[in-house]
Enzyme design. Structure first.
Site: not given
Lengths: 171, 171
Positions: B26, B101, B103-104, B132-133, B139
C-alpha cells in the site's frame, strides 16, 4: 582535552541528567515543556523495566570548567522496532555543556551509541532534529545521516493525554 | 460489523507478517521488507520483546475473500520523552481494504491508547507519509497534531555504512 570519561549512567546521576535535559530544552527554547522529575527519571530508567538508557560524560575535579559540575554531557536512548528491518536504536536526547564543546566529546558519545546499535544488531539509529537547528543538522549530515522527512515525506504525529483519554473511552 | 480486538500471540505472527507485506505494498515499498515471520516471533514474543501487537479478528462467517479472519493489526512499543516521560509509539496500524470503514482502525487505535495510558504514558506518537491523505484525515479527526508541521521536527536516520563509520569513529 582528553580528560573526560564516558560511562553508563547510574541512579546517582539522575539530578545531573535532569539538569542537562533542562539545559538542552532551554537551547531548543522549550524549557517550560519539561515536566519530568528526578523521581520519574529514577523509576523509569533504573527500575525493573527501564524505558530508557543513558550514557554520561564526566570530568575529574581538576578539569572542571564550571564549578561543581562533573557530569557535563549525556545521551538518552532506547530500542525501537521497524517491522520491515527489525531493531533500531532511537536517540532521544544528546547534549554537551557549552563550555565543553569542541573537544570531541560529542563525537565520542555518538561513537559509543553507534557501537551499541551495531552490537545489538540494530540496522539503524533514528532521531529527530528541529529544522531551525542548522548547526545540529550539519553535524549529523556530516556523519551520514539522512533527513527522512525531506527525502521520504515522513511526518511525525502526536496525540496528547487529553485526546488519548477521549480515544481510549470510545467504543 | 462484528469484530474483536485482542493482544497478539505467537500464532498470529503468520498473519501479522502477511499484513505487514500488504501495508508495505500500500505504501509502495514492499521490496524493503526484510523481516520474516521467524524474526517477528523472536523479536516480539521472547523474554524482552521489542514490540507488542494487537489483532482485529472477525468471526468465521465474515472472513475475507481469501479466507482470513485476522483482518487488522497494530504494532506498538514504549518510548521516552525527556520532557514528559513515558510515551507509546504506534509503529504500524493496518486494516485490510475490504474491512475498512467499519470502525476497526479506530478500535485498534483506541486499544493502543488504553494500553499506553495504563502503562503511564502521556502521549502517543507515530509517523505518516505526507501523500497519504486518507490516513492524514483519519488521524487529524482523532485529535492528533502534526509535530513536523507545527514544530519543524524532521525524522532523521543513520544506517548502513554511515552507522558503521560512526561506530569506528571515522568522520
Amino acid at each position: 582535552m582528553a580528560h573526560f570519561n564516558l560511562r553508563k549512567a547510574e541512579p546517582k546521576d539522575v539530578p545531573d541528567i535532569l539538569r542537562l535535559i533542562k539545559e538542552l530544552a532551554k537551547y531548543e527554547e522549550m524549557e517550560d515543556q519539561v515536566i519530568l522529575t528526578e523521581k520519574d527519571l529514577l523509576e523509569d530508567g533504573f527500575g525493573n523495566h527501564p524505558f530508557y538508557h543513558c550514557v554520561v560524560a564526566d570530568v575529574s575535579r581538576e578539569h572542571q570548567k564550571v564549578e561543581g559540575y562533573s557530569v557535563i554531557g549525556f545521551a538518552m536512548y532506547y530500542f525501537t522496532y521497524d517491522p520491515w528491518i527489525g531493531k533500531l536504536l532511537y536517540l532521544e536526547d544528546f547534549y554537551v555543556m557549552k563550555e565543553y564543546r569542541g573537544f570531541g566529546i560529542g563525537s565520542e558519545i555518538l561513537k559509543i551509541l553507534s557501537d551499541t546499535a551495531v552490537k545489538n544488531r540494530c540496522s539503524s539509529m533514528h532521531f529527530i532534529v528541529a529544522e531551525s537547528n542548522k548547526a545540529s543538522i550539519d553535524f549529523y549530515k556530516r556523519r551520514g545521516a539522512s533527513d527522512l522527512s525531506l527525502q521520504e515525506g515522513w511526518r511525525l504525529f502526536r496525540i496528547d493525554k487529553k485526546n488519548l483519554l477521549k480515544m481510549s473511552a470510545e467504543e | 460489523m462484528d469484530f474483536t480486538i485482542r493482544a497478539a500471540t505467537l500464532e498470529d505472527c503468520k498473519d501479522i507478517s502477511r499484513m505487514i507485506l500488504e501495508l508495505a505494498e500500500y505504501e509502495k515499498v514492499s521490496d524493503q521488507v526484510k523481516i520474516t515471520q521467524r524474526d517477528l516471533e523472536q523479536d516480539g514474543f521472547s523474554k524482552n520483546p521489542f514490540f507488542h501487537g494487537i489483532i482485529a479478528e472477525v468471526p468465521e462467517h465474515l472472513k475475507s475473500r481469501e479466507g482470513h479472519t485476522k483482518v487488522g493489526y497494530s504494532l506498538y512499543f514504549y518510548t521516552y520523552s525527556s520532557w514528559k516521560g513515558r510515551a507509546v509509539y504506534m509503529e504500524d496500524l493496518y486494516v485490510m481494504p475490504e474491512f475498512r470503514g467499519k470502525g476497526i482502525g479506530k478500535a485498534l487505535m483506541s486499544k493502543v491508547s488504553q494500553l499506553g495510558l495504563a502503562a503511564g504514558c502521556t502521549q502517543l506518537n507515530f509517523t505518516v507519509l505526507d501523500w497519504n491523505k486518507s490516513s492524514l484525515d483519519f488521524y487529524l479527526k482523532q485529535g492528533c497534531w502534526d509535530v513536523t508541521s507545527d514544530l519543524g521536527y524532521h525524522c532523521m536516520r543513520c544506517e548502513g555504512d554511515a552507522l558503521e563509520n560512526l561506530a569506528q569513529g571515522d568522520l
